[in-house]
Design a protein around this motif. Sequence first.
Motif, PDB file in Angstrom:
ATOM      1  N   GLY A  18      78.983 113.395  12.085  1.00 31.88           N
ATOM      2  CA  GLY A  18      79.157 111.944  11.974  1.00 31.88           C
ATOM      3  C   GLY A  18      77.945 111.120  12.363  1.00 31.88           C
ATOM      4  O   GLY A  18      78.045 109.920  12.593  1.00 31.88           O
ATOM      5  N   MET A  19      76.781 111.767  12.422  1.00 30.61           N
ATOM      6  CA  MET A  19      75.579 111.033  12.831  1.00 30.61           C
ATOM      7  C   MET A  19      74.642 110.786  11.661  1.00 30.61           C
ATOM      8  O   MET A  19      74.448 111.654  10.819  1.00 30.61           O
ATOM      9  N   ASN A  20      74.071 109.605  11.642  1.00 29.79           N
ATOM     10  CA  ASN A  20      73.141 109.208  10.595  1.00 29.79           C
ATOM     11  C   ASN A  20      71.732 109.630  11.036  1.00 29.79           C
ATOM     12  O   ASN A  20      71.033 108.895  11.729  1.00 29.79           O
ATOM     13  N   ALA A  21      71.349 110.853  10.663  1.00 30.12           N
ATOM     14  CA  ALA A  21      70.104 111.420  11.177  1.00 30.12           C
ATOM     15  C   ALA A  21      68.879 110.715  10.585  1.00 30.12           C
ATOM     16  O   ALA A  21      68.886 110.306   9.423  1.00 30.12           O
ATOM     17  N   LYS A  22      67.858 110.595  11.403  1.00 28.18           N
ATOM     18  CA  LYS A  22      66.556 110.117  10.963  1.00 28.18           C
ATOM     19  C   LYS A  22      66.086 111.024   9.821  1.00 28.18           C
ATOM     20  O   LYS A  22      66.412 112.204   9.791  1.00 28.18           O
ATOM     21  N   ASP A  23      65.301 110.457   8.883  1.00 26.85           N
ATOM     22  CA  ASP A  23      64.963 111.203   7.668  1.00 26.85           C
ATOM     23  C   ASP A  23      64.190 112.497   7.932  1.00 26.85           C
ATOM     24  O   ASP A  23      64.444 113.521   7.315  1.00 26.85           O
ATOM     25  N   ILE A  24      63.209 112.424   8.823  1.00 22.59           N
ATOM     26  CA  ILE A  24      62.387 113.621   9.045  1.00 22.59           C
ATOM     27  C   ILE A  24      62.210 113.923  10.539  1.00 22.59           C
ATOM     28  O   ILE A  24      62.355 113.037  11.376  1.00 22.59           O
ATOM     29  N   ILE A  25      61.911 115.172  10.817  1.00 21.57           N
ATOM     30  CA  ILE A  25      61.592 115.588  12.188  1.00 21.57           C
ATOM     31  C   ILE A  25      60.119 115.257  12.430  1.00 21.57           C
ATOM     32  O   ILE A  25      59.256 115.613  11.624  1.00 21.57           O
ATOM     33  N   GLU A  26      59.836 114.575  13.538  1.00 20.26           N
ATOM     34  CA  GLU A  26      58.456 114.223  13.890  1.00 20.26           C
ATOM     35  C   GLU A  26      57.763 115.396  14.579  1.00 20.26           C
ATOM     36  O   GLU A  26      58.413 116.226  15.199  1.00 20.26           O
ATOM     37  N   GLY A  27      56.434 115.397  14.505  1.00 15.86           N
ATOM     38  CA  GLY A  27      55.653 116.374  15.262  1.00 15.86           C
ATOM     39  C   GLY A  27      55.231 117.560  14.415  1.00 15.86           C
ATOM     40  O   GLY A  27      55.245 117.504  13.191  1.00 15.86           O
ATOM     41  N   PRO A  28      54.859 118.664  15.086  1.00 19.42           N
ATOM     42  CA  PRO A  28      54.400 119.855  14.365  1.00 19.42           C
ATOM     43  C   PRO A  28      55.558 120.540  13.632  1.00 19.42           C
ATOM     44  O   PRO A  28      56.723 120.263  13.930  1.00 19.42           O
ATOM     45  N   PRO A  29      55.254 121.442  12.697  1.00 22.61           N
ATOM     46  CA  PRO A  29      56.318 122.164  12.003  1.00 22.61           C
ATOM     47  C   PRO A  29      56.915 123.249  12.898  1.00 22.61           C
ATOM     48  O   PRO A  29      56.398 123.521  13.980  1.00 22.61           O
ATOM     49  N   ARG A  30      57.988 123.870  12.416  1.00 17.33           N
ATOM     50  CA  ARG A  30      58.581 125.014  13.103  1.00 17.33           C
ATOM     51  C   ARG A  30      57.541 126.138  13.146  1.00 17.33           C
ATOM     52  O   ARG A  30      56.856 126.390  12.162  1.00 17.33           O
ATOM     53  N   ARG A  31      57.414 126.788  14.293  1.00 19.70           N
ATOM     54  CA  ARG A  31      56.415 127.844  14.440  1.00 19.70           C
ATOM     55  C   ARG A  31      56.975 128.967  15.280  1.00 19.70           C
ATOM     56  O   ARG A  31      57.970 128.797  15.965  1.00 19.70           O
ATOM     57  N   HIS A  32      56.272 130.088  15.229  1.00 18.08           N
ATOM     58  CA  HIS A  32      56.646 131.201  16.078  1.00 18.08           C
ATOM     59  C   HIS A  32      56.397 130.846  17.550  1.00 18.08           C
ATOM     60  O   HIS A  32      57.239 131.059  18.416  1.00 18.08           O
ATOM     61  N   CYS A  33      55.205 130.269  17.815  1.00 20.78           N
ATOM     62  CA  CYS A  33      54.888 129.762  19.157  1.00 20.78           C
ATOM     63  C   CYS A  33      54.938 128.236  19.101  1.00 20.78           C
ATOM     64  O   CYS A  33      53.970 127.619  18.645  1.00 20.78           O
ATOM     65  N   PRO A  34      56.021 127.644  19.566  1.00 21.38           N
ATOM     66  CA  PRO A  34      56.136 126.178  19.472  1.00 21.38           C
ATOM     67  C   PRO A  34      55.027 125.484  20.268  1.00 21.38           C
ATOM     68  O   PRO A  34      54.667 125.929  21.363  1.00 21.38           O
ATOM     69  N   ILE A  35      54.483 124.409  19.683  1.00 15.19           N
ATOM     70  CA  ILE A  35      53.465 123.617  20.392  1.00 15.19           C
ATOM     71  C   ILE A  35      53.975 122.186  20.572  1.00 15.19           C
ATOM     72  O   ILE A  35      54.787 121.697  19.781  1.00 15.19           O
ATOM     73  N   LEU A  36      53.497 121.548  21.632  1.00 19.11           N
ATOM     74  CA  LEU A  36      53.780 120.139  21.896  1.00 19.11           C
ATOM     75  C   LEU A  36      55.264 119.809  21.812  1.00 19.11           C
ATOM     76  O   LEU A  36      56.066 120.374  22.530  1.00 19.11           O
ATOM     77  N   LEU A  37      55.621 118.968  20.849  1.00 21.91           N
ATOM     78  CA  LEU A  37      56.934 118.346  20.872  1.00 21.91           C
ATOM     79  C   LEU A  37      57.381 118.020  19.467  1.00 21.91           C
ATOM     80  O   LEU A  37      56.599 117.465  18.682  1.00 21.91           O
ATOM     81  N   ARG A  38      58.619 118.411  19.139  1.00 16.10           N
ATOM     82  CA  ARG A  38      59.221 117.988  17.869  1.00 16.10           C
ATOM     83  C   ARG A  38      60.424 117.104  18.208  1.00 16.10           C
ATOM     84  O   ARG A  38      61.153 117.396  19.149  1.00 16.10           O
TER      85      ARG A  38
END
Length: 456
Positions: free
Chosen positions: A245-265
């Motif tokens: 029931g949530m109106n999600a923001k269009d895109i995820i901000e930050g770096p893409p999905r990775r094996h070793c996550p960096i910074l902040l999504r």
Amino acid sequence: MSTTSLVSPDDIRDRFSKAMSAMYQAEVPQYETLLKLVEEVNRETLERDSALAERLAAHDELNRLGVERHGAIRVGTAEELAMLRRLFAVMGMHPVGYYDLSEAGVPVHSTAFRPIDDAGLSRNPFRVFTSLLRLELIESPTLRERAAAILAERDIFTAGARELIALSESQGGLSDEQADRFVAEALETFRWHRNATVDLDTYEALHAEHRLIADVVCFRGPHINHLTPRTLDIDEVQKRMPAAGMNAKDIIEGPPRRHCPILLRQTSFKALEEPTHFKGERQGTHTARFGEIEQRGVALTGKGRALYDRLLGASREKTQGLANEAHQQALAEVFAEFPDDEATLRREELAFFEYRLTDAGRAADAGHETNLDALIAQGLVTARPITYEDFLPVSAAGIFQSNLGGAQNDAYAGHANREAFEAALGASVTDELALYAEREAASKEKVLKRLDRATA
Ligand code: OOG
Ligand code: NI
């Protein structure tokens, strides 16, 4: 008063962040739904990925996962910001980083109040992204003066909060009972008020200049505008938001999905339109409050951050206008250039690591090796990624904009003014990179000293 009767600032922050979360759940029921969804996805992720579960447990991240979150507020004057600095200091939260949002067409600049030492971060890393409105960027002098006059009339702090802040400063902390009172009084500053302090015409005039100006100026206080739990799988939560029931923001901000996550999504559900009562008996609505989620990865060095910024810049054209899935795909292609294994991130000094002795390292009596790579190869030392505890200006701008109906004013751009921000704050902000670098250096030194003693 003896110091033994004072509770630790970490403890006050923990109580405050829980009280804030309870208040926001009551104010914005969708936030409660979001928390449930995040818990569910985190649980499933840990069940599916036992290596991740073990890693988080070993890194003391598992125990803070359930309480970890950040929030955001926006204030109108230097006095408000300076007093907030003192309020947050009671809870061991200090200004870290300077974020210029004028670059993205939003008339504010910001810092994050957060704990800075290891113990505080692992207990409860609660952070508050705090923005100061920049009235000087409003072009119309009449509107600017009107806004300043309205702000000059309000006091966003209760008398009790002011007293307890002063008391904490003079006695060096608060007792258990004082801490509880402080939390209750401080919470009042961040509460939502359905009654605006202005009439509808004034609201609309400020709104027409920038929606954010109306949000800051027309209410009794800087209502908390979102809270953000940490998820272990942001792509999955984003996918499940509409069904919940949530109106999600269009895109995820930050770096893409990775094996070793960096910074902040980060991503959010969009701000809700809420009934608001204006002076002169007029009803209207105001849109400000939303819910956000974040997934955190390793903190990057200056070199790593420069690479991140370059790739993000390069991806902009390629991702423009794409829906989230295609956007993520295009982003991942550009980010293929960013090494995605811990050994390379460390060797190329792209990310920060904390060094620890292994069991073998603690028992070691080997030679006087001082080369960390060699010690790691010998299994005496391990390096683990240091979690990024801060924010990203481009992402923050994306979050602001999606919740301000895309409002953006390019005339605000190019006005970074850290000195003015620090003058308003009444203190300088700590450089976040320096904090990570110090932590890494201290861990290196400790490990080498221990080994040196063991082998001496
Ligand atoms: C703050 C938006 C920035 C984040 O997580 O980057 C932010 C705001 O809307 O006041 O919270
Ligand atoms: Ni946020």
